[in-house]
Write an enzyme that holds these catalytic residues in place. Structure first.
Site, PDB file in Angstrom:
ATOM      1  N   GLU A  98      -0.903  -4.221  -4.171  1.00  0.00           N
ATOM      2  CA  GLU A  98      -0.465  -5.058  -3.063  1.00  0.00           C
ATOM      3  C   GLU A  98      -0.012  -4.157  -1.769  1.00  0.00           C
ATOM      4  O   GLU A  98       0.642  -3.328  -2.065  1.00  0.00           O
ATOM      5  CB  GLU A  98       0.088  -6.352  -3.273  1.00  0.00           C
ATOM      6  CG  GLU A  98      -0.445  -7.579  -3.203  1.00  0.00           C
ATOM      7  CD  GLU A  98      -0.811  -8.016  -1.666  1.00  0.00           C
ATOM      8  OE1 GLU A  98      -0.856  -7.232  -0.874  1.00  0.00           O
ATOM      9  OE2 GLU A  98      -1.414  -9.393  -1.807  1.00  0.00           O
ATOM     10  N   ASP A  99      -0.050  -4.727  -0.471  1.00  0.00           N
ATOM     11  CA  ASP A  99       0.534  -3.843   0.711  1.00  0.00           C
ATOM     12  C   ASP A  99       1.961  -4.457   0.575  1.00  0.00           C
ATOM     13  O   ASP A  99       2.992  -3.340   0.900  1.00  0.00           O
ATOM     14  CB  ASP A  99      -0.162  -4.078   1.934  1.00  0.00           C
ATOM     15  CG  ASP A  99      -0.438  -5.457   2.263  1.00  0.00           C
ATOM     16  OD1 ASP A  99      -0.142  -6.226   1.287  1.00  0.00           O
ATOM     17  OD2 ASP A  99      -1.162  -5.687   3.228  1.00  0.00           O
ATOM     18  N   ASP A 102       5.891 -10.841   0.801  1.00  0.00           N
ATOM     19  CA  ASP A 102       6.602 -11.446   1.957  1.00  0.00           C
ATOM     20  C   ASP A 102       6.987 -12.887   1.126  1.00  0.00           C
ATOM     21  O   ASP A 102       8.035 -12.841   0.242  1.00  0.00           O
ATOM     22  CB  ASP A 102       5.572 -11.660   3.156  1.00  0.00           C
ATOM     23  CG  ASP A 102       6.479 -12.218   4.169  1.00  0.00           C
ATOM     24  OD1 ASP A 102       7.669 -11.914   4.459  1.00  0.00           O
ATOM     25  OD2 ASP A 102       5.684 -12.690   5.293  1.00  0.00           O
ATOM     26  N   PHE A 151       8.485  -7.363  11.203  1.00  0.00           N
ATOM     27  CA  PHE A 151       6.951  -7.486  10.962  1.00  0.00           C
ATOM     28  C   PHE A 151       6.417  -6.004  11.176  1.00  0.00           C
ATOM     29  O   PHE A 151       6.711  -5.324  12.301  1.00  0.00           O
ATOM     30  CB  PHE A 151       6.241  -8.501  12.195  1.00  0.00           C
ATOM     31  CG  PHE A 151       4.646  -8.410  11.877  1.00  0.00           C
ATOM     32  CD1 PHE A 151       4.216  -9.420  10.796  1.00  0.00           C
ATOM     33  CD2 PHE A 151       3.693  -7.674  12.410  1.00  0.00           C
ATOM     34  CE1 PHE A 151       3.035  -9.383  10.462  1.00  0.00           C
ATOM     35  CE2 PHE A 151       2.469  -7.918  12.274  1.00  0.00           C
ATOM     36  CZ  PHE A 151       2.237  -8.602  11.101  1.00  0.00           C
ATOM     37  N   ARG A 164      -3.988  -0.321  11.501  1.00  0.00           N
ATOM     38  CA  ARG A 164      -4.437  -0.091   9.661  1.00  0.00           C
ATOM     39  C   ARG A 164      -4.181   1.195   9.570  1.00  0.00           C
ATOM     40  O   ARG A 164      -3.903   1.885   8.515  1.00  0.00           O
ATOM     41  CB  ARG A 164      -5.407  -0.720   9.214  1.00  0.00           C
ATOM     42  CG  ARG A 164      -5.508  -2.201   9.279  1.00  0.00           C
ATOM     43  CD  ARG A 164      -6.601  -2.931   8.175  1.00  0.00           C
ATOM     44  NE  ARG A 164      -6.864  -4.160   8.470  1.00  0.00           N
ATOM     45  CZ  ARG A 164      -6.097  -5.169   7.559  1.00  0.00           C
ATOM     46  NH1 ARG A 164      -5.106  -4.847   6.923  1.00  0.00           N
ATOM     47  NH2 ARG A 164      -6.607  -6.473   7.846  1.00  0.00           N
TER      48      ARG A 164
HETATM   49  P1  5GP Z   1       3.033 -13.616   1.436  1.00  0.00           P
HETATM   50  O1  5GP Z   1       1.774 -14.697   0.568  1.00  0.00           O
HETATM   51  O2  5GP Z   1       3.748 -12.960   0.433  1.00  0.00           O
HETATM   52  O3  5GP Z   1       3.747 -14.252   2.517  1.00  0.00           O
HETATM   53  O4  5GP Z   1       2.133 -12.685   2.297  1.00  0.00           O
HETATM   54  C1  5GP Z   1       1.583 -11.543   1.658  1.00  0.00           C
HETATM   55  C2  5GP Z   1       0.509 -11.239   2.997  1.00  0.00           C
HETATM   56  O5  5GP Z   1       0.939 -11.382   4.282  1.00  0.00           O
HETATM   57  C3  5GP Z   1       0.372  -9.602   2.768  1.00  0.00           C
HETATM   58  O6  5GP Z   1      -0.538  -9.061   1.995  1.00  0.00           O
HETATM   59  C4  5GP Z   1       0.103  -9.038   4.188  1.00  0.00           C
HETATM   60  O7  5GP Z   1      -1.307  -9.229   4.416  1.00  0.00           O
HETATM   61  C5  5GP Z   1       0.806 -10.154   5.102  1.00  0.00           C
HETATM   62  N1  5GP Z   1       2.142  -9.683   5.550  1.00  0.00           N
HETATM   63  C6  5GP Z   1       3.374 -10.173   5.254  1.00  0.00           C
HETATM   64  N2  5GP Z   1       4.411  -9.487   5.727  1.00  0.00           N
HETATM   65  C7  5GP Z   1       3.688  -8.641   6.659  1.00  0.00           C
HETATM   66  C8  5GP Z   1       4.226  -7.728   7.554  1.00  0.00           C
HETATM   67  O8  5GP Z   1       5.272  -7.489   7.981  1.00  0.00           O
HETATM   68  N3  5GP Z   1       3.158  -6.995   8.346  1.00  0.00           N
HETATM   69  C9  5GP Z   1       1.913  -7.054   8.037  1.00  0.00           C
HETATM   70  N4  5GP Z   1       0.950  -6.429   8.892  1.00  0.00           N
HETATM   71  N5  5GP Z   1       1.489  -7.919   7.167  1.00  0.00           N
HETATM   72  C10 5GP Z   1       2.267  -8.765   6.382  1.00  0.00           C
END
Ligand code: 5GP
Length: 179
Positions: A98-99, A102, A151, A164
């Protein structure tokens, strides 16, 4: 492009060093297990391609896409599969790449979805961990860097599909997404 960043959090060099370390650890942990590395498109594509080059044991690759954010900066908590795997993961050791984690909703969905396919094991390797924002009980097994509640964009992470390709991870200026 760089004018849109408030500051750089992780440089190219810092990322490369950490990716090498993660690759060495994964190579050790998965020796003899022939795992499948799953790239979660599109955010983890740069991390994934650098990470797999550091793996010194046999592995297979597959790709999956889910949508969670749309074009905003706040997670909806709703996750939808956009592209499924091509291969079976039954009895295989799986590493989800995963990237960023959050709230944790995306990973919770992914783990539940993949577990139903009877893999031998599932672990998570994430470049970034925004632990302070977690809404579910979930700790990634391999973490590149912890980040505070910013963010961030770059090294695969986008805002509205931009940034990206930026080789560093940086904090996006709030005025970019509030204008
Ligand atoms: P979660 O479901 O854990 O809230 O979010 C996961 C996804 O939200 C990540 O795979 C990513 O695509 C997006 N995301 C969450 N935080 C960030 C952030 O700080 N920057 C960006 N660009 N994407 C985020």
């Amino acid at each position: 492009m760089y004018n849109d960043l408030e500051r750089i959090l992780f440089s190219k060099e810092q990322i490369a060093t950490r990716v090498k370390e993660l690759g060495a650890q994964l190579s050790k942990d998965y020796a003899g297990k022939n795992p499948i590395f799953i790239c979660i498109l599109k955010g983890s594509v740069l991390f994934f391609s650098d990470l797999i080059k550091e793996i010194t044991v046999p592995i297979n690759l597959d790709f999956m896409a889910v949508s969670s954010y749309g074009s905003g900066t706040v997670s909806s908590g709703e996750v939808k599969m956009v592209k499924d795997l091509d291969s079976s993961i039954e009895n295989r050791h799986v590493i989800i790449v995963e990237d960023i984690v959050d709230t944790g909703h995306t990973l919770t969905y992914l783990i539940k979805n993949l577990k139903a396919r009877m893999p031998a094991s599932i672990k998570v390797c994430t470049l970034l961990d925004k632990e302070c924002r977690r809404e579910v009980d979930l700790t990634p097994d391999y973490i590149g860097f912890k980040v505070d509640n910013y963010f961030v964009v770059g090294y695969g992470l986008d805002y509205d599909e931009a940034y990206r390709h930026v080789p560093e991870v940086g904090v996006l200026k709030p005025e970019v997404y509030t204008k």
